[in-house]
Design a protein around this motif. Structure first.
Motif, PDB file in Angstrom:
ATOM      1  N   ALA A 171       0.566  -2.149   0.181  1.00 22.07           N
ATOM      2  CA  ALA A 171       1.211  -3.397   0.761  1.00 22.07           C
ATOM      3  C   ALA A 171       1.309  -3.780   1.732  1.00 22.07           C
ATOM      4  O   ALA A 171       0.638  -4.392   2.239  1.00 22.07           O
ATOM      5  CB  ALA A 171       2.586  -4.078  -0.087  1.00 22.07           C
ATOM      6  N   ILE A 172       1.718  -2.469   2.796  1.00 24.12           N
ATOM      7  CA  ILE A 172       1.253  -2.926   4.097  1.00 24.12           C
ATOM      8  C   ILE A 172       0.141  -2.926   4.073  1.00 24.12           C
ATOM      9  O   ILE A 172      -0.288  -3.381   5.191  1.00 24.12           O
ATOM     10  CB  ILE A 172       2.269  -1.696   4.505  1.00 24.12           C
ATOM     11  N   GLN A 173      -1.007  -1.904   4.018  1.00 25.66           N
ATOM     12  CA  GLN A 173      -2.127  -2.568   4.402  1.00 25.66           C
ATOM     13  C   GLN A 173      -2.524  -3.214   4.382  1.00 25.66           C
ATOM     14  O   GLN A 173      -3.495  -3.954   4.952  1.00 25.66           O
ATOM     15  CB  GLN A 173      -2.777  -0.592   4.052  1.00 25.66           C
ATOM     16  N   TYR A 174      -2.349  -3.627   2.937  1.00 28.61           N
ATOM     17  CA  TYR A 174      -3.012  -4.942   2.991  1.00 28.61           C
ATOM     18  C   TYR A 174      -2.826  -6.438   3.737  1.00 28.61           C
ATOM     19  O   TYR A 174      -2.882  -7.431   3.993  1.00 28.61           O
ATOM     20  CB  TYR A 174      -2.379  -5.629   0.941  1.00 28.61           C
ATOM     21  N   LEU A 175      -1.316  -6.756   4.137  1.00 25.38           N
ATOM     22  CA  LEU A 175      -0.589  -7.357   4.792  1.00 25.38           C
ATOM     23  C   LEU A 175      -1.192  -7.321   6.720  1.00 25.38           C
ATOM     24  O   LEU A 175      -1.514  -8.143   7.300  1.00 25.38           O
ATOM     25  CB  LEU A 175       1.054  -6.960   4.720  1.00 25.38           C
ATOM     26  N   GLN A 176      -1.502  -5.859   6.919  1.00 24.95           N
ATOM     27  CA  GLN A 176      -2.030  -5.779   7.911  1.00 24.95           C
ATOM     28  C   GLN A 176      -3.940  -6.130   7.341  1.00 24.95           C
ATOM     29  O   GLN A 176      -4.372  -7.343   9.359  1.00 24.95           O
ATOM     30  CB  GLN A 176      -2.500  -4.287   8.388  1.00 24.95           C
ATOM     31  N   LYS A 178      -5.111  -9.145   6.069  1.00 23.33           N
ATOM     32  CA  LYS A 178      -4.825 -10.038   5.447  1.00 23.33           C
ATOM     33  C   LYS A 178      -4.499 -10.915   7.185  1.00 23.33           C
ATOM     34  O   LYS A 178      -5.078 -11.870   7.326  1.00 23.33           O
ATOM     35  CB  LYS A 178      -3.734 -10.338   5.080  1.00 23.33           C
ATOM     36  N   GLN A 179      -3.454  -9.778   7.738  1.00 22.42           N
ATOM     37  CA  GLN A 179      -3.171 -10.487   9.292  1.00 22.42           C
ATOM     38  C   GLN A 179      -4.739 -10.326  10.450  1.00 22.42           C
ATOM     39  O   GLN A 179      -4.978 -11.338  11.361  1.00 22.42           O
ATOM     40  CB  GLN A 179      -2.326  -9.867   9.765  1.00 22.42           C
ATOM     41  N   LEU A 180      -5.281  -9.183  10.558  1.00 22.50           N
ATOM     42  CA  LEU A 180      -6.584  -9.146  11.000  1.00 22.50           C
ATOM     43  C   LEU A 180      -7.402 -10.440  10.561  1.00 22.50           C
ATOM     44  O   LEU A 180      -8.135 -10.461  11.890  1.00 22.50           O
ATOM     45  CB  LEU A 180      -6.860  -7.850  10.241  1.00 22.50           C
TER      46      LEU A 180
END
Length: 184
Positions: A171-176, A178-180
């Protein structure tokens, strides 16, 4: 492409539990030899990546007996019989965090440990949260503390090994990512 399918010769259920069942299968291997496979059967689960209006990730902190420690995770829960994954996600979000959502976006599904278990986790995302006026009760044997963190704080929790499970790391990698993508 080679076919390495293993033919099941026999199957014996050795444990039937509230959350998992265990079975031992005798299989015929692709080379004709026989082997045993110990399998964990699980009904499946959901996990939710909930983001507040302020852009914080809603997480839960709880004790995990198999690890003998407190860990921080995204809200998640087991699929109930005859319940669609998105319904489980909505229910678990409310029970564990005191939030409900206006919409859930399906992200992906993945197997947690395909070498010995058939558990599949369906992952959802929402940034359309609203607090429940009266929070739902958690399961009677579940005790959680809700925390809200920034993405940078979540990375710190990973480094400190407070976030220690695959679904939350995913989930954290997904959010990262998504932010990129948003930033480019």
């Amino acid at each position: 492409m080679k076919d390495f399918t293993e033919k099941t010769l026999s199957s014996e259920q050795i444990f039937e539990g509230r959350i998992i069942n265990l079975q031992v299968d005798e299989v015929e291997l692709p080379n004709g030899k026989k082997s045993k496979r110990e399998l964990v059967k699980h009904p499946g689960a959901v996990a939710i990546i909930p983001i507040t209006r302020e852009g914080k990730i809603v997480l839960v902190r709880q004790y995990r007996k198999p690890l003998e420690k407190m860990v921080v995770e995204i809200p998640a829960g087991k699929l109930e019989k005859n319940e669609a994954p998105f319904q489980t996600a909505e229910r678990e979000l409310q029970e564990e965090t005191g939030y409900r959502c206006q919409a859930l976006q399906y992200v992906t599904s993945f197997y947690t440990s395909p070498g010995f278990a058939d558990e599949i986790v369906h992952l959802y995302y929402t940034d359309q949260l609203e607090r429940l006026e009266v929070p739902l009760d958690t399961d009677e044997d579940e005790f959680v503390e809700v925390i809200e963190v920034t993405l940078d704080e979540a990375f710190k929790l990973v480094r400190e090994k407070q976030i220690y499970d695959a679904k939350t790391a995913y989930a954290i990698q997904y959010l990262q990512l998504k932010q990129l993508v948003k930033g480019s």
